[in-house]
Design an enzyme around this catalytic site. Structure first.
Site, PDB file in Angstrom:
ATOM      1  N   CYS A 194       0.832  -1.202   0.000  1.00 16.53           N
ATOM      2  CA  CYS A 194       0.000   0.000   0.000  1.00 16.53           C
ATOM      3  C   CYS A 194       0.864   1.247   0.000  1.00 16.53           C
ATOM      4  O   CYS A 194       1.038   1.922   1.025  1.00 16.53           O
ATOM      5  CB  CYS A 194      -0.960   0.024   1.179  1.00 16.53           C
ATOM      6  SG  CYS A 194      -2.232   1.294   0.977  1.00 16.53           S
ATOM      7  N   CYS A 222      -5.706   2.129  -4.914  1.00 13.31           N
ATOM      8  CA  CYS A 222      -5.213   2.755  -3.692  1.00 13.31           C
ATOM      9  C   CYS A 222      -6.158   3.900  -3.329  1.00 13.31           C
ATOM     10  O   CYS A 222      -6.093   4.972  -3.929  1.00 13.31           O
ATOM     11  CB  CYS A 222      -3.794   3.283  -3.906  1.00 13.31           C
ATOM     12  SG  CYS A 222      -3.079   3.989  -2.403  1.00 13.31           S
TER      13      CYS A 222
END
Length: 444
Positions: free
Chosen positions: A195, A373
């Protein structure tokens, strides 16, 4: 006559008891007995491992699938960004591993010590050995706080936290709550990370919290990243630069955290464009994103590439050397961001690839590198970045997703956890691809 016949049987019975006792001993010792065979062995009980366990159960039957995972608890880590900012509780992110293992699938509560793809076996720290017909590697990645001088012991001090580990995420929230005045420093390491948006999400949330509590005028918010860009996809990077400028956030590119001096509240960063040159930042709050790397057990297994990641075909996620080995998630060397959204899209591809391989057919479904994301930019807004292998936007909704959105925030905070627990982990969610086509009238 009968008595005589019985007396002749006595030695045979005695011998049989000895044989069966010996046989039982062999099969319960740490030698032969510890070996079990499954048609499919899944290494790792994270998002990729559980999703594939559920999918393989439907394919070959629960009794033929084993998932190797040592942890008693499973955590939905994407929500830790909000935990570190006080918007969610840590308890809301976890569930017992036993509750998410697909029913009937064997949970082998152990860690992997060796993978031998030539002999199709996996050795475990319990002493047990598993053999398999097909292997799915979903081991995630490893955090390396120890590669930053002064850590992890530095977390014993206040004012420092990290949203990347269970033990340190709540320390981020404490540091933010206790902020008085000075530098709030956020780092991004010089390694691949899971991430990649998370290190800056907590910066935006911290900025919002300091504004809400009237402390922002006393704060200097600094984001030091090892990368040469703020974000890897230009469309979203441009939007984030505008936010940073409008909120007076200081962005320093090519700066890598090398040391923390918690007793002095100092963070040392190296200028990667001029190696050896360092700058010391005093901090009132420090958020650390640790260096990360591939699972150590891959080293020497002949499954890894030169950097240590699982070496798979980026289209099919089948191993390049062993055609009965497949990879999913953070442990692989596919050139896309390491996120749960990527895992979802990959799970559908791995499922299809294995089906084809089992039939001795050529894999026909290709992974396009899709990942997502949700860039949290405040306590009620998100920029939903979605893109492919080429760093090109691959957006699900027919709107400009580079703009901050309240709806996208609620999707991130409320809908996505539900989709994770009840969709992805049950092998029912393979990413938004079909919905994207529908919403874009088949144009994407």
């Amino acid at each position: 006559m009968a008595a005589a016949f019985t007396s002749h049987l006595a030695p045979i019975r005695k011998g049989s008891r000895v044989f069966f006792s010996l046989n039982s001993y062999i099969h319960s010792s740490s030698g032969l007995a510890s070996k079990e065979h499954y048609k499919i062995v899944v290494l790792g009980g994270g998002s990729g491992g559980i999703a594939m366990g559920a999918r393989m159960k439907r394919k070959v039957g629960a009794q033929n699938v084993a998932i190797v995972e040592p942890s008693e608890m499973h955590y939905y880590q994407p929500i830790w960004t909000l935990v570190g900012a006080g918007a969610k509780s840590i308890n809301s992110s976890g569930r017992p591993t036993a509750s998410i293992i697909p029913s009937g699938v064997k949970w082998v509560k152990s860690s992997v010590t060796k993978i031998d793809p030539k002999n199709q076996t996996v050795s475990l720290n319990s002493g047990k050995e598993l053999s398999y017909d097909f292997l799915i590697v979903a081991l995630g990645l490893q955090l390396h706080y120890e590669k930053i001088k002064g850590l992890p012991e530095g977390f014993e001090h206040p004012k420092i936290g990290s949203n990347y580990s269970l033990q340190t995420v709540e320390k981020t929230w404490k540091a933010l709550q206790n902020f008085k005045e000075g530098n709030a420093v956020f780092s991004f390491p010089n390694t691949p990370v899971k991430c990649a948006g998370a290190p800056q999400k907590i910066m935006y949330l911290s900025d919002a919290y300091l504004r809400k509590t009237g402390k922002r005028s006393k704060a200097n918010v600094i984001y030091n990243t090892s990368l040469p860009v703020l974000f890897g996809v230009k469309k979203y990077a441009d939007a984030l630069w505008k936010i940073a400028k409008s909120r007076d956030l200081n962005i320093n590119l090519r700066h890598n955290l090398t040391e923390v001096r918690p007793d002095k509240r100092e963070a040392v960063f190296e200028n990667l464009d001029n190696p050896g040159e360092t700058k010391v930042y005093e901090y009132e709050m420090l958020h650390v994103t640790p260096p990360m790397g591939p699972p150590a057990v891959l080293k020497g297994s002949s499954l890894e590439d030169e950097a240590g990641w699982l070496d798979v075909n980026k289209d099919t996620l089948q191993h390049k050397k062993y055609n009965n080995v497949f990879g999913i998630g953070d442990c692989t060397n596919v050139p896309t961001s390491k996120t749960a959204a990527a895992v979802a899209a990959q799970s559908a591809v791995v499922d299809r690839t294995i089906t084809k391989v089992m039939k001795n057919e050529k894999p026909d479904k290709k992974y396009d590198g899709y990942t997502s994301c949700p860039l949290v930019t405040s306590y009620n807004t998100v920029i939903l970045a979605e893109f492919d292998y080429n760093g090109q936007p691959l957006e699900t909704f027919p709107v400009d997703q580079s703009k901050e959105s309240r709806i996208m925030y609620h999707m991130k905070a409320d809908l996505m956890p539900h989709l994770y627990w009840h969709g992805l982990l049950r092998g029912l969610w393979g990413g938004p691809g079909p919905y994207r086509k529908l919403l874009h009238l088949g144009m994407k």
